[in-house]
Design a protein around this motif. Structure first.
Motif, PDB file in Angstrom:
ATOM      1  N   ALA A 159      -8.749  -7.622   8.751  1.00  0.00           N
ATOM      2  CA  ALA A 159      -9.200  -7.017   7.490  1.00  0.00           C
ATOM      3  C   ALA A 159     -10.682  -7.304   7.326  1.00  0.00           C
ATOM      4  O   ALA A 159     -11.090  -8.227   6.628  1.00  0.00           O
ATOM      5  CB  ALA A 159      -8.410  -7.572   6.307  1.00  0.00           C
ATOM      6  N   ARG A 217      -0.028  -8.276   5.925  1.00  0.00           N
ATOM      7  CA  ARG A 217       0.380  -6.958   5.444  1.00  0.00           C
ATOM      8  C   ARG A 217       1.890  -6.913   5.246  1.00  0.00           C
ATOM      9  O   ARG A 217       2.659  -7.270   6.134  1.00  0.00           O
ATOM     10  CB  ARG A 217      -0.045  -5.857   6.414  1.00  0.00           C
ATOM     11  N   ASN A 246      -5.166  -5.601  -1.120  1.00  0.00           N
ATOM     12  CA  ASN A 246      -5.626  -4.301  -0.678  1.00  0.00           C
ATOM     13  C   ASN A 246      -4.378  -3.500  -0.305  1.00  0.00           C
ATOM     14  O   ASN A 246      -3.499  -4.003   0.397  1.00  0.00           O
ATOM     15  CB  ASN A 246      -6.540  -4.458   0.544  1.00  0.00           C
ATOM     16  N   GLN A 252      -1.681  -5.543   1.433  1.00  0.00           N
ATOM     17  CA  GLN A 252      -2.320  -6.611   2.197  1.00  0.00           C
ATOM     18  C   GLN A 252      -2.799  -7.709   1.252  1.00  0.00           C
ATOM     19  O   GLN A 252      -3.427  -7.425   0.233  1.00  0.00           O
ATOM     20  CB  GLN A 252      -3.517  -6.072   2.993  1.00  0.00           C
ATOM     21  N   TYR A 291      -4.911 -11.477   1.202  1.00  0.00           N
ATOM     22  CA  TYR A 291      -5.788 -12.286   2.042  1.00  0.00           C
ATOM     23  C   TYR A 291      -6.566 -13.301   1.211  1.00  0.00           C
ATOM     24  O   TYR A 291      -6.778 -13.125   0.011  1.00  0.00           O
ATOM     25  CB  TYR A 291      -6.751 -11.406   2.834  1.00  0.00           C
TER      26      TYR A 291
END
Length: 211
Positions: free
Chosen positions: A57, A64, A104, A179, A181
């Motif tokens: 990413a 994900r 995301n 996603q 992170y």
């Protein structure tokens, strides 16, 4: 203010700034190695329709979460919810006041973040539409006290696909994905300046002694 006092004040402020800069945050998921202890969870319906993977990413790595419907096109059905979860030992946490969660996804859709606290159990932030970006949670997000929030020891992130309006399925693949992170716990900034205050108090005491 004499030179010695000035030096002490400067040293105190430098120590305070160093503490602020060096304390940093507690990473509970950067997914640089495996899945960092995060596991896939669901409501028990159609477990074969969910999966998670570690993906690049940008300059970092994301986890994900894939959600594949039963059926295709307008007949697609996303049963229940699917999510990811992680627990940890909160020993040593001090002054934690924020949970930061960058996300995301292909489309905005309904997400719920649930957190676990020592002696309290699990509390949820409520289902809401999320767009892409970094979301910040505090004690108020879960209806707990600051002390209870400091003892946060788990997070569960779920996405709901029980209704078509709850997600934006890719019309070509029929897969929704989210996603996550760089998940971190952030310490209270006010507690990081204690060394600076200590330097100021030391300077004041020395100044009084010289008077």
């Amino acid at each position: 203010m004499n030179k010695m006092m000035q030096k002490l004040v400067i040293v105190g402020l430098m120590l305070g700034l160093a503490a602020t800069a060096g304390a940093g945050s507690i990473t509970i998921g950067d997914f640089s190695t495996g899945n960092d202890g995060w596991i896939l969870v669901g409501n028990g319906e159609n477990p074969e329709n969910r999966s998670m993977e570690r993906v690049p990413a940008g300059s970092t790595t994301a986890l994900r979460l894939n959600y594949i419907p039963t059926g295709t096109g307008t007949d697609a059905t996303y049963p229940g919810w699917v999510g990811i979860s992680k627990t940890w030992d909160p020993t040593g946490q001090d002054g934690i006041y924020q949970l930061k969660l960058p996300v995301n996804s292909a489309y905005p859709w309904v997400i719920n973040v649930l957190a676990s606290f020592n002696g309290v159990g699990e509390k949820d932030s409520g289902w809401t539409f999320w767009a892409n970006g970094t979301y910040t949670f505090t004690a108020a997000s879960f209806g707990v006290t600051a002390e209870q929030f400091n003892n946060i020891n788990g997070v569960r992130i779920t996405m709901d696909g029980t209704a078509a309006t709850h997600g934006g399925a890719d019309p070509l693949t029929g897969t929704m994905w989210l996603q996550v992170y760089d998940v971190v716990l952030v310490p209270e900034p006010a507690s990081l300046g204690l060394l600076a205050l200590g330097g100021l108090l030391l300077a004041r005491r020395r100044n009084r002694a010289e008077c």
